[in-house]
Design an enzyme around this catalytic site. Structure first.
Site, PDB file in Angstrom:
ATOM      1  N   HIS A  93     -32.734 -41.992   2.099  1.00 49.08           N
ATOM      2  CA  HIS A  93     -33.560 -40.990   1.412  1.00 49.08           C
ATOM      3  C   HIS A  93     -34.840 -41.616   0.877  1.00 49.08           C
ATOM      4  O   HIS A  93     -34.871 -42.144  -0.233  1.00 49.08           O
ATOM      5  CB  HIS A  93     -32.740 -40.368   0.270  1.00 49.08           C
TER       6      HIS A  93
ATOM      7  N   HIS B  92     -32.275 -31.264  -0.534  1.00 47.51           N
ATOM      8  CA  HIS B  92     -32.444 -31.616  -1.951  1.00 47.51           C
ATOM      9  C   HIS B  92     -31.781 -30.531  -2.798  1.00 47.51           C
ATOM     10  O   HIS B  92     -32.127 -29.345  -2.683  1.00 47.51           O
ATOM     11  CB  HIS B  92     -33.926 -31.687  -2.331  1.00 47.51           C
TER      12      HIS B  92
ATOM     13  N   GLU C 261     -31.023 -31.780  -8.379  1.00 46.79           N
ATOM     14  CA  GLU C 261     -31.923 -32.805  -8.929  1.00 46.79           C
ATOM     15  C   GLU C 261     -32.633 -32.205 -10.150  1.00 46.79           C
ATOM     16  O   GLU C 261     -32.393 -32.617 -11.283  1.00 46.79           O
ATOM     17  CB  GLU C 261     -32.961 -33.245  -7.876  1.00 46.79           C
TER      18      GLU C 261
HETATM   19  N1  LIG Z   1     -37.720 -36.303  -5.519  1.00 44.08           N
HETATM   20  C1  LIG Z   1     -38.167 -35.257  -4.829  1.00 44.08           C
HETATM   21  N2  LIG Z   1     -37.595 -34.052  -4.979  1.00 44.08           N
HETATM   22  C2  LIG Z   1     -38.037 -32.992  -4.294  1.00 44.08           C
HETATM   23  N3  LIG Z   1     -39.044 -33.041  -3.427  1.00 44.08           N
HETATM   24  C3  LIG Z   1     -39.654 -34.209  -3.242  1.00 44.08           C
HETATM   25  N4  LIG Z   1     -40.692 -34.557  -2.450  1.00 44.08           N
HETATM   26  C4  LIG Z   1     -40.937 -35.851  -2.635  1.00 44.08           C
HETATM   27  N5  LIG Z   1     -40.078 -36.371  -3.535  1.00 44.08           N
HETATM   28  C5  LIG Z   1     -39.258 -35.364  -3.927  1.00 44.08           C
HETATM   29 ZN   LIG Z   2     -36.339 -36.794  -2.247  1.00 44.41          ZN
END
Ligand SMILES: Nc1ncnc2[nH]cnc12
Ligand SMILES: [Zn+2]
EC number: 3.5.4.2
Length: 322
Positions: free
Chosen positions: A11, A189, A192
């Site tokens: 990632h 994603h 987060e």
């Molecule tokens: N940590 C992240 N979360 C979501 N989109 C991203 N694009 C680049 N880094 C990211």
């Molecule tokens: Zn990312």
């Protein structure tokens, strides 16, 4: 010390790995003022939304296929220098379109960088095409169609990145259907910036083999069990999570809890210079902040190879190098 350990990264956003010095040189080359986003060798942002804005501005000083070849080779060679044998880079053909380079030239430059790095150091790499949520479902569907039709052996996965608070995963289901039908590996994603519901949505709608981050699943014990039962692999990026204040400190970070409850985890750097980290530092953190032994760290690396979006011959060759 983890310098003796072989490493794998699943990632990392290619433009997110751009060294500040290289970005500064690119900005000078194109006579572009990015002083609001790069100051004293440091990328300038203060929260997730401003990070995404900074990321997009930095990306814009990489304009040609040669620029992308240089960026890719530079990052992969840095990885190879710390014992990395495999890297998956998250790339955005839609970004190539937006800057007027075109998706094909963007990808061709990146593939040239991969070839150069592999010839010099033997590092293996693959590309995960991503759509970005904040540009809306139509652009994400176009990215999936591009990946599905590319017929490029280095493009092996599809992802959804960007502003997690925009829309719900269901809005992007069609893009994942296209990528799944094309045989691409799926990751997304989730968990987060948003909470556990975003990971549940991802499992329900996308059924991915991996999740980018996924760390806020820790807020729901049933969901943690579901991840363990499904064998879903989390691409955990601890340094990124602390920089973005997803958790206040490493002591509160759930990486170890996930591992101990049977969730399959790997470690990555996400957007290393933006978050003052590197894959080297993430491995060091695994040892020092999380207290993993060498053999536990090798398990993380092995999980990375097991979950990599590669053909079985390559997977076996990587496992043999561990
Ligand atoms: N940590 C992240 N979360 C979501 N989109 C991203 N694009 C680049 N880094 C990211
Ligand atoms: Zn990312």
């Amino acid at each position: 010390m983890t310098s003796h350990l072989k490493k794998v990264e699943l990632h990392c956003h290619l433009e997110g790995a751009a060294p500040p010095a290289l970005t500064g040189a690119q900005a000078r080359k194109y006579n572009t003022d990015i002083s609001a986003y790069l100051r004293d060798g440091t990328y300038v942002w203060h929260d997730f939304a401003s990070f995404l804005e900074c990321y997009d501005k930095v990306s814009e000083v990489y304009k040609t296929d040669e620029d992308y070849a240089l960026l890719t080779e530079t990052y992969l060679q840095e990885l190879a220098g710390i014992g990395t044998i495999y890297s998956e880079l998250i790339v955005s053909p839609d970004h190539g379109e937006r800057i007027g380079l075109g998706a094909d030239a963007y990808i061709a430059g990146i593939c040239e960088g991969i070839r150069q790095a592999r010839a010099k150091s033997g590092i293996e790499a693959r590309l995960i095409v991503t759509g970005e949520r904040h540009f809306g479902p139509e652009r994400v569907i176009a990215a999936a169609k591009y990946a599905a039709k590319a017929n490029n052996p280095l493009i092996t996965g599809f992802n959804l990145a960007g502003e997690e608070r925009m829309g719900r995963v269901a809005d992007y289901a069609r893009a994942f259907d296209i990528a799944r039908d094309a045989g691409l590996g799926l990751t997304i994603h989730a968990g987060e910036v948003c909470g556990a519901f975003s990971v549940s949505d991802a499992l329900d709608v996308v059924r991915p083999s991996r999740i980018g981050h996924g760390v806020r699943a820790i807020e729901d014990a049933d969901l943690v069990r579901r991840l363990a039962d499904l064998g879903t692999v989390l691409e955990v990026c601890p340094g990124s999570n602390i920089a973005l204040n997803v958790f206040p400190d490493f002591a509160s970070h759930p990486l170890r809890t996930f591992k101990e409850t049977g969730v399959r985890v790997t470690i990555s750097s996400d957007d290393p210079p933006f978050f003052h980290t590197s894959l080297k530092r993430e491995y060091e953190l695994a040892a020092e902040a999380f207290g993993f032994s060498d053999s536990e760290i090798n398990e993380l690396t092995r999980t990375g190879i097991e979950a990599a979006f590669v053909d079985e011959t390559t997977r076996m060759a990587l496992l043999a190098r561990l």
